[in-house]
Design a protein around this motif. Sequence first.
Motif, PDB file in Angstrom:
ATOM      1  N   THR A 180      -9.552  -7.663  -7.636  1.00  0.00           N
ATOM      2  CA  THR A 180      -9.937  -6.632  -6.675  1.00  0.00           C
ATOM      3  C   THR A 180      -8.893  -6.504  -5.571  1.00  0.00           C
ATOM      4  O   THR A 180      -8.566  -5.400  -5.119  1.00  0.00           O
ATOM      5  CB  THR A 180     -11.307  -6.973  -6.054  1.00  0.00           C
ATOM      6  N   ALA A 181      -8.352  -7.659  -5.169  1.00  0.00           N
ATOM      7  CA  ALA A 181      -7.357  -7.660  -4.095  1.00  0.00           C
ATOM      8  C   ALA A 181      -6.054  -6.981  -4.513  1.00  0.00           C
ATOM      9  O   ALA A 181      -5.254  -6.588  -3.662  1.00  0.00           O
ATOM     10  CB  ALA A 181      -7.081  -9.097  -3.647  1.00  0.00           C
ATOM     11  N   ARG A 227      -6.392 -11.909   4.685  1.00  0.00           N
ATOM     12  CA  ARG A 227      -6.558 -11.586   3.258  1.00  0.00           C
ATOM     13  C   ARG A 227      -5.354 -12.078   2.457  1.00  0.00           C
ATOM     14  O   ARG A 227      -5.495 -12.589   1.339  1.00  0.00           O
ATOM     15  CB  ARG A 227      -6.755 -10.073   3.073  1.00  0.00           C
ATOM     16  N   LYS A 234     -12.725 -16.694  -0.386  1.00  0.00           N
ATOM     17  CA  LYS A 234     -13.288 -15.441  -0.911  1.00  0.00           C
ATOM     18  C   LYS A 234     -13.796 -14.573   0.229  1.00  0.00           C
ATOM     19  O   LYS A 234     -13.622 -13.346   0.228  1.00  0.00           O
ATOM     20  CB  LYS A 234     -14.428 -15.752  -1.889  1.00  0.00           C
ATOM     21  N   LYS A 235     -14.422 -15.222   1.202  1.00  0.00           N
ATOM     22  CA  LYS A 235     -14.936 -14.482   2.355  1.00  0.00           C
ATOM     23  C   LYS A 235     -13.782 -13.850   3.133  1.00  0.00           C
ATOM     24  O   LYS A 235     -13.842 -12.681   3.518  1.00  0.00           O
ATOM     25  CB  LYS A 235     -15.742 -15.425   3.256  1.00  0.00           C
ATOM     26  N   ASN A 286     -12.004 -11.806  -7.855  1.00  0.00           N
ATOM     27  CA  ASN A 286     -11.699 -11.506  -6.453  1.00  0.00           C
ATOM     28  C   ASN A 286     -10.232 -11.121  -6.285  1.00  0.00           C
ATOM     29  O   ASN A 286      -9.895 -10.177  -5.559  1.00  0.00           O
ATOM     30  CB  ASN A 286     -12.011 -12.719  -5.572  1.00  0.00           C
ATOM     31  N   SER A 292     -12.070 -10.653   1.719  1.00  0.00           N
ATOM     32  CA  SER A 292     -12.716  -9.349   1.920  1.00  0.00           C
ATOM     33  C   SER A 292     -12.904  -9.043   3.408  1.00  0.00           C
ATOM     34  O   SER A 292     -13.642  -8.131   3.770  1.00  0.00           O
ATOM     35  CB  SER A 292     -14.082  -9.320   1.210  1.00  0.00           C
ATOM     36  N   ASP A 329      -5.793  -3.789  -2.841  1.00  0.00           N
ATOM     37  CA  ASP A 329      -5.897  -3.823  -1.382  1.00  0.00           C
ATOM     38  C   ASP A 329      -4.962  -2.793  -0.742  1.00  0.00           C
ATOM     39  O   ASP A 329      -3.878  -2.492  -1.272  1.00  0.00           O
ATOM     40  CB  ASP A 329      -5.557  -5.229  -0.867  1.00  0.00           C
TER      41      ASP A 329
END
Length: 203
Positions: free
Chosen positions: A188-189, A167, A156-157, A185, A160, A192
């Motif tokens: 959201t990606a 990523r 997850k880190k 997550n 982002s 990107d």
Amino acid sequence: LEEAERENDPAKRLALLQELKARFGELTIEETLSTRVATAIHKAEEESLCKDASPAIVRSIVVLRDPQSAPTAKLGALSTLKVLREPKAQDAVADCLTDPSPAVRLKAAEALMEYGDAPSIFRAMTLLGDPVYEVGARIAKWIPLRAPKEMVGELKKRLSGPSPQDRRIAAIGLGIMDEENAVSNLSTALKDESPDVRRASAV
């Protein structure tokens, strides 16, 4: 150069050699001498790094760092380091992830996974996009079996983070691990800026 080569303390020898190399811009030297200095620096770095390590670890790292080492020799060295899990050897092992031999790349990833920590396993996961399908497929199979609990947080880190490649790998990894709490997550990606990350998040 001869004075530096006679120095028994690898740290002191390394400092002398690096000082000599820094003067190359002021000197006209033969290519053979330049190669000799580069080789001596390489050896001193390894000895300095591993002066407290066992001979087996030192020998294995030297083999992995040597561009002339055959794939079979590298496989043997990686097998040794896989068992010993020496922290000082991690970078040498990770460098093999870009080796021309698919077998060496896969063995390097396997050795990194044996360390058991999330950063080491993430380094191994970079082979998920390996040009040889079997390599990536094996890594994908190993991830759910060997990844520690904190791996999801690490992914997850990375998802982002600033690196598009990181990523992308993180998105693939989260998909493989099939974590329900990572759905948001990955959603959201999907937005990107990198098309590779978006494709990886949609799989």
